[in-house]
Write a protein that holds these residues in place. Structure first.
Motif, PDB file in Angstrom:
ATOM      1  N   SER A   1      -2.819  -3.742  -3.451  1.00 52.78           N
ATOM      2  CA  SER A   1      -1.564  -3.802  -4.437  1.00 52.78           C
ATOM      3  C   SER A   1      -0.346  -3.826  -3.834  1.00 52.78           C
ATOM      4  N   THR A   2      -0.179  -2.896  -2.677  1.00 58.01           N
ATOM      5  CA  THR A   2       1.093  -2.859  -1.883  1.00 58.01           C
ATOM      6  C   THR A   2       1.274  -3.916  -0.986  1.00 58.01           C
ATOM      7  N   HIS A   3       0.132  -4.586  -0.552  1.00 57.93           N
ATOM      8  CA  HIS A   3       0.152  -5.609   0.485  1.00 57.93           C
ATOM      9  C   HIS A   3       0.437  -6.988  -0.241  1.00 57.93           C
ATOM     10  N   ASN A   4       0.240  -7.185  -1.535  1.00 55.32           N
ATOM     11  CA  ASN A   4       0.133  -8.408  -2.341  1.00 55.32           C
ATOM     12  C   ASN A   4      -0.852  -9.391  -1.967  1.00 55.32           C
ATOM     13  N   ILE A   5      -2.135  -8.778  -1.829  1.00 49.51           N
ATOM     14  CA  ILE A   5      -3.348  -9.740  -1.594  1.00 49.51           C
ATOM     15  C   ILE A   5      -3.418 -10.437  -2.853  1.00 49.51           C
ATOM     16  N   PRO A   6      -3.671 -11.863  -2.693  1.00 47.93           N
ATOM     17  CA  PRO A   6      -3.835 -12.542  -3.888  1.00 47.93           C
ATOM     18  C   PRO A   6      -5.088 -12.260  -4.823  1.00 47.93           C
ATOM     19  N   GLU A   7      -4.953 -12.321  -6.110  1.00 41.90           N
ATOM     20  CA  GLU A   7      -6.141 -12.201  -6.900  1.00 41.90           C
ATOM     21  C   GLU A   7      -7.197 -13.695  -6.701  1.00 41.90           C
ATOM     22  N   ASN A   8      -8.415 -13.162  -6.789  1.00 45.93           N
ATOM     23  CA  ASN A   8      -9.373 -14.269  -6.670  1.00 45.93           C
ATOM     24  C   ASN A   8      -9.567 -14.611  -5.228  1.00 45.93           C
ATOM     25  N   SER A   9      -8.927 -13.673  -4.067  1.00 46.31           N
ATOM     26  CA  SER A   9      -9.343 -13.890  -2.703  1.00 46.31           C
ATOM     27  C   SER A   9     -10.927 -13.370  -2.665  1.00 46.31           C
ATOM     28  N   LYS A  10     -11.424 -14.111  -1.424  1.00 47.94           N
ATOM     29  CA  LYS A  10     -12.757 -13.551  -1.255  1.00 47.94           C
ATOM     30  C   LYS A  10     -12.751 -12.522  -0.277  1.00 47.94           C
TER      31      LYS A  10
ATOM     32  N   SER B   1     -11.283 -14.855   3.593  1.00 44.56           N
ATOM     33  CA  SER B   1     -10.421 -14.610   4.436  1.00 44.56           C
ATOM     34  C   SER B   1     -10.120 -13.167   4.794  1.00 44.56           C
ATOM     35  N   TYR B   2     -10.653 -12.181   3.994  1.00 50.45           N
ATOM     36  CA  TYR B   2     -10.483 -10.698   4.359  1.00 50.45           C
ATOM     37  C   TYR B   2     -11.901 -10.038   4.837  1.00 50.45           C
ATOM     38  N   ILE B   3     -11.951  -9.149   5.441  1.00 48.21           N
ATOM     39  CA  ILE B   3     -13.033  -8.180   5.678  1.00 48.21           C
ATOM     40  C   ILE B   3     -12.730  -6.753   5.667  1.00 48.21           C
ATOM     41  N   ILE B   4     -13.780  -5.934   4.871  1.00 48.32           N
ATOM     42  CA  ILE B   4     -13.475  -4.646   4.946  1.00 48.32           C
ATOM     43  C   ILE B   4     -14.841  -4.026   5.637  1.00 48.32           C
ATOM     44  N   CYS B   5     -14.788  -3.097   6.443  1.00 53.36           N
ATOM     45  CA  CYS B   5     -15.785  -2.775   7.193  1.00 53.36           C
ATOM     46  C   CYS B   5     -15.941  -1.200   7.622  1.00 53.36           C
ATOM     47  N   ASP B   6     -16.921  -0.566   7.890  1.00 55.14           N
ATOM     48  CA  ASP B   6     -16.767   0.774   8.123  1.00 55.14           C
ATOM     49  C   ASP B   6     -16.724   0.985   9.626  1.00 55.14           C
ATOM     50  N   GLU B   7     -16.943   2.083   9.985  1.00 50.17           N
ATOM     51  CA  GLU B   7     -16.684   2.240  11.479  1.00 50.17           C
ATOM     52  C   GLU B   7     -17.902   1.873  12.408  1.00 50.17           C
ATOM     53  N   PRO B   8     -18.825   1.916  12.121  1.00 51.32           N
ATOM     54  CA  PRO B   8     -19.971   1.350  13.093  1.00 51.32           C
ATOM     55  C   PRO B   8     -19.608  -0.153  13.208  1.00 51.32           C
TER      56      PRO B   8
ATOM     57  N   LYS C   1     -14.297   9.790   7.274  1.00 48.00           N
ATOM     58  CA  LYS C   1     -14.997   8.371   7.133  1.00 48.00           C
ATOM     59  C   LYS C   1     -13.907   7.488   6.933  1.00 48.00           C
ATOM     60  N   LYS C   2     -13.847   6.459   7.609  1.00 44.25           N
ATOM     61  CA  LYS C   2     -12.794   5.442   7.677  1.00 44.25           C
ATOM     62  C   LYS C   2     -13.335   4.127   7.300  1.00 44.25           C
ATOM     63  N   TYR C   3     -12.609   3.473   6.656  1.00 46.75           N
ATOM     64  CA  TYR C   3     -12.878   2.147   6.260  1.00 46.75           C
ATOM     65  C   TYR C   3     -11.916   1.086   6.743  1.00 46.75           C
ATOM     66  N   TYR C   4     -11.846   0.019   7.234  1.00 40.24           N
ATOM     67  CA  TYR C   4     -10.969  -0.789   7.993  1.00 40.24           C
ATOM     68  C   TYR C   4     -10.498  -2.313   7.310  1.00 40.24           C
ATOM     69  N   TRP C   5      -9.522  -2.790   7.264  1.00 44.29           N
ATOM     70  CA  TRP C   5      -9.029  -3.984   6.640  1.00 44.29           C
ATOM     71  C   TRP C   5      -8.605  -5.021   7.641  1.00 44.29           C
ATOM     72  N   ILE C   6      -9.357  -6.181   7.688  1.00 41.74           N
ATOM     73  CA  ILE C   6      -9.262  -7.069   8.559  1.00 41.74           C
ATOM     74  C   ILE C   6      -8.698  -8.586   8.031  1.00 41.74           C
ATOM     75  N   ASP C   7      -7.532  -9.003   8.296  1.00 40.38           N
ATOM     76  CA  ASP C   7      -7.068 -10.274   7.763  1.00 40.38           C
ATOM     77  C   ASP C   7      -7.212 -11.466   8.748  1.00 40.38           C
ATOM     78  N   ARG C   8      -8.089 -12.385   8.320  1.00 36.40           N
ATOM     79  CA  ARG C   8      -8.503 -13.509   9.180  1.00 36.40           C
ATOM     80  C   ARG C   8      -7.749 -14.491   8.673  1.00 36.40           C
ATOM     81  N   SER C   9      -6.909 -14.584   7.601  1.00 39.81           N
ATOM     82  CA  SER C   9      -5.804 -15.608   7.358  1.00 39.81           C
ATOM     83  C   SER C   9      -4.799 -15.659   8.420  1.00 39.81           C
ATOM     84  N   SER C  10      -4.543 -14.664   9.171  1.00 35.92           N
ATOM     85  CA  SER C  10      -3.288 -14.860  10.175  1.00 35.92           C
ATOM     86  C   SER C  10      -3.682 -15.348  11.257  1.00 35.92           C
ATOM     87  N   ASN C  11      -4.841 -15.578  11.489  1.00 37.61           N
ATOM     88  CA  ASN C  11      -5.564 -16.464  12.779  1.00 37.61           C
ATOM     89  C   ASN C  11      -4.672 -17.967  12.917  1.00 37.61           C
TER      90      ASN C  11
END
Length: 550
Positions: free
Chosen positions: A442-451, A488-495, A540-550
Motif C-alpha cells: 500500500s505504501t509503495h504503490n505496488i499496482p493491483e493485479n501484479s504477479k 515482477s516481484y518476489i517475496i522470500c524467507d531468510e534461507p 523471522k524475516k521476509y524480504y521484498w525483491i523488485d525485479r521490474s527495476s532491472n
C-alpha cells in the motif's frame, strides 16, 4: 425464577462467554495452524477465477483431499467481510459456539433435571479441542457441529420412538450429509453406527420403515454427492485417487502395536481432555456413570457406542490427532454431566478448589503478558484487554462461593484462560506477515493485479496471500529457476534470501516477527531494553525483491 437467573442458566450465557473470551484468540493469526492454508488459498483462488467448485493450492496444484464445504465457509467469510484473518475464521467460531445450544437441547430432551442442560453446555463450551478447532479454518469444527445436529435427531428418535416428529429425521440425515460434505468418510461411518444402534438397541428400537424417510434421504444424498459428481464430470475418476488416499490410504494403519498405542492414547485423551470437570468427583465417577446410564439407557447407550466407535476408528489411523475425537465430544460431554450429577454429593468443594487453581493460572499468564507488553511497548488497546482480563479474574475470585452458580464461575475461569493466552501469543504473532506485507504494498504503490512470486514455507505464504487479497496474483514456487519473467516481484524467507544474494536487486525487509524458537533471546532483550536490535537479529524475516527495476 427472575429473568437474570433464567438467562444465566440458559445456553445463551456459555455461548456468549465462548464468543467473547475465545474471540480474540480466534480472529487473528495467533499461532497460525498450518492446515488452514489449504482452505484460505483455495478460497482466494476461487475469488480470482470465479470457479467455486475446484480447489487449488497456493502453488497452483489441484487438491481434492477434502470435500467442498469447508472451502465455501472460508469463501463466505471472505465474500461477506473482505479477505482478512478474522473473516477466514469467523464462521468457524460461530459454528463452534453453535454446538453449545444443541448440546443444551439434547440434554433437555433426555433428562428431567434443569441442571443437566446447564452442566452439559458449560462442559462442552470449555472443552479445549472444541475451542482450538473453533479458532481455525479447518473442517473439524464443522464436522463436530453437523454430527451434533445428527445427534439431536437421534436423541429425538430415541425419546419419541416410532411416533417421533419428522423433524428429527431431517436433523439426522441433513446433519450427516453436511458432515460428509465437510470431512468425508468419518461422518458416513458414524452415521451407519447410529442407524445400526437405532435399529438394534434393546431399549428403544426404531423401525426400519420409520428410518426410511425418503424425502430427507434423497436431499441428504444430493448434498453428500453433488460435489463428487461435479468433479467426476470435470476431471474423471482420477480426482478420487487423492480423496481416497487421504481418507483411507494415508489414515488407516495396520501395525498391531501402533493400533494398540493409538487406542490407549485415544481412551486417555477422551477422559483427559475433560479436565478439570472429570476431576470433580473421581472416586464416585464410576457409580455416577452407572447411575446416569440406568436413568436413560437408550441415549447413554448411544453415547457409549459412538464414543467407542470413534476411539476404534482413531486407533486405526496411521497418524493420530486429538481432533479426531471431536465428532463425539458433544455427546460425551452430556454423558459426563449426567455422571457428575448422579454422584452422591454435588462436588461444590472440589469446584471451588479447581476454580481457584484456574484463576491462579490466569494471574500467572497475565503476569507473563504484562512483562512482555511493557517491555515491548505494545499499543494501548493491548493494555485495555489486559485490564479486562485481570478485572474479570478478580470478579470471578469474589464469586467463587456464590451458591447456585459455581458451574458458571468455573466455566468462565476456563474460558478466561484463552482470553489471557491471546495476550501472551500476541507479541509472537501480531501483526502477522500478511498485514505487514499488505501495509508495504500500500505504501509503495505496488499496482493491483501484479504477479508476485513467493519463495518459502507454504504455510506462511497463505498468511501473506490473505494480506494481499484477490487483487494481487501471488503464487508459491520451489526455486528461483521456476519463476517466470512475468513475475515482477518476489517475496522470500531468510534461507531463500541467502541463495539469491548477489544475483538479484537489494532486498528490503517486508515482514519481521519474533521467532518462538528464540524466546529466551526475546526475554533477555526485554530485560536489557534492546528489543529492536535483538528482534532484527533473531526475528523471522521476509524480504521484498523488485525485479521490474532491472
Amino acid at each position: 425464577m427472575n429473568k437474570t437467573s433464567g438467562w444465566i442458566n440458559s445456553y445463551g450465557f456459555p455461548m456468549i462467554a465462548f464468543l467473547v473470551l475465545v474471540g480474540p484468540f480466534a480472529l487473528d493469526f495467533h499461532l497460525h495452524y498450518p492446515d488452514e492454508m489449504y482452505y484460505t488459498d483455495a478460497a482466494i483462488r476461487m475469488m480470482q477465477n470465479g470457479d467455486y467448485l475446484t480447489t487449488y493450492l497456493g502453488n497452483g496444484e489441484l487438491r481434492f483431499k477434502k470435500p467442498i464445504l469447508t472451502y465455501w465457509f472460508v469463501l463466505a467469510g471472505f465474500k461477506t467481510l473482505g479477505v482478512a484473518a478474522y473473516s477466514s475464521r469467523i464462521l468457524f467460531l460461530l459454528f463452534g459456539a453453535g454446538i453449545i445450544p444443541m448440546v443444551y437441547h439434547i440434554a433437555k430432551l433426555i433428562g428431567r433435571s434443569n441442571k443437566l442442560p446447564v452442566w452439559s453446555a458449560w462442559i462442552i463450551a470449555t472443552h479445549p479441542i472444541i475451542i482450538f478447532s473453533s479458532t481455525r479454518a479447518i473442517p473439524d469444527i464443522l464436522l463436530a457441529f453437523f454430527m451434533t445436529l445428527a445427534a439431536v435427531g437421534v436423541t429425538g428418535l430415541l425419546k419419541y420412538g416410532n411416533d417421533s416428529p419428522k423433524k428429527h429425521l431431517w436433523f439426522f440425515y441433513l446433519g450427516l450429509a453436511l458432515a460428509f460434505e465437510a470431512k468425508g468418510l468419518p461422518a458416513a461411518a458414524l452415521g451407519l453406527v447410529a442407524i445400526a444402534y437405532m435399529l438394534f438397541n434393546p431399549w428403544k428400537r426404531i423401525s426400519l420403515i420409520k428410518l426410511l424417510y425418503l424425502p430427507a434421504i434423497i436431499i441428504a444424498l444430493f448434498i453428500s454427492l453433488f460435489w463428487f459428481v461435479a468433479m467426476y464430470l470435470k476431471f474423471g475418476p482420477v480426482y478420487l485417487d487423492s480423496f481416497i488416499e487421504d481418507q483411507v490410504g494415508m489414515r488407516v494403519g495396520s501395525r498391531l502395536w501402533m493400533i494398540a498405542k493409538h487406542f490407549i492414547f485415544a481412551v486417555l485423551l477422551m477422559g483427559g481432555l475433560f479436565i478439570p470437570w472429570v476431576g470433580l468427583k473421581v472416586k464416585s465417577l464410576m457409580p455416577g456413570i452407572k447411575a446416569a446410564f440406568n436413568r436413560n439407557k437408550a441415549f447413554m447407550g448411544f453415547a457409549i457406542v459412538w464414543v467407542l466407535s470413534i476411539i476404534g476408528m482413531t486407533a486405526m489411523v496411521s497418524t493420530f490427532y486429538e481432533r479426531y475425537l471431536l465428532p463425539v465430544t458433544p455427546v460425551a460431554a452430556i454423558f459426563l454431566a449426567g455422571a457428575l450429577l448422579k454422584t452422591h454429593v454435588v462436588p461444590s468443594v472440589t469446584m471451588k478448589v479447581w476454580t481457584k487453581i484456574l484463576i491462579g493460572i490466569n494471574w500467572l499468564v497475565l503476569s507473563v503478558a504484562l512483562f512482555a507488553h511493557v517491555g515491548l511497548g505494545s499499543s494501548i488497546w493491548i493494555f485495555g484487554q489486559w485490564i479486562i482480563g485481570f478485572g474479570l479474574s478478580v470478579l470471578l475470585w469474589r464469586k467463587i462461593s456464590l451458591n447456585g452458580y459455581q458451574v458458571q464461575v468455573m466455566g468462565l475461569s476456563i474460558l478466561l484462560l484463552f482470553f489471557s493466552i491471546s495476550l501472551v501469543t500476541h507479541p509472537l504473532s501480531i501483526p502477522n506477515q500478511g498485514r505487514q506485507v499488505q501495509a508495504y504494498v500500500s505504501t509503495h504503490n505496488i499496482p493491483e493485479n501484479s504477479k508476485i512470486a513467493f519463495l518459502g514455507n507454504l504455510h506462511y505464504a497463505s498468511k501473506i496471500r490473505i494480506g494481499l487479497g484477490p487483487d494481487y496474483l501471488m503464487k508459491t514456487f520451489a526455486s528461483i529457476d521456476e519463476i517466470p519473467e512475468s513475475y515482477s516481484y518476489i517475496i522470500c524467507d531468510e534461507p531463500s534470501k541467502k541463495t539469491l544474494e548477489g544475483s538479484l536487486p537489494i532486498m528490503e525487509v517486508v515482514s519481521l516477527n519474533w521467532d518462538p524458537k528464540y524466546i529466551n533471546e526475546m526475554i533477555m532483550a526485554i530485560i536489557n531494553g534492546n528489543t529492536s536490535e535483538e528482534k532484527m537479529k533473531w526475528g523471522k524475516k521476509y524480504y521484498w525483491i523488485d525485479r521490474s527495476s532491472n
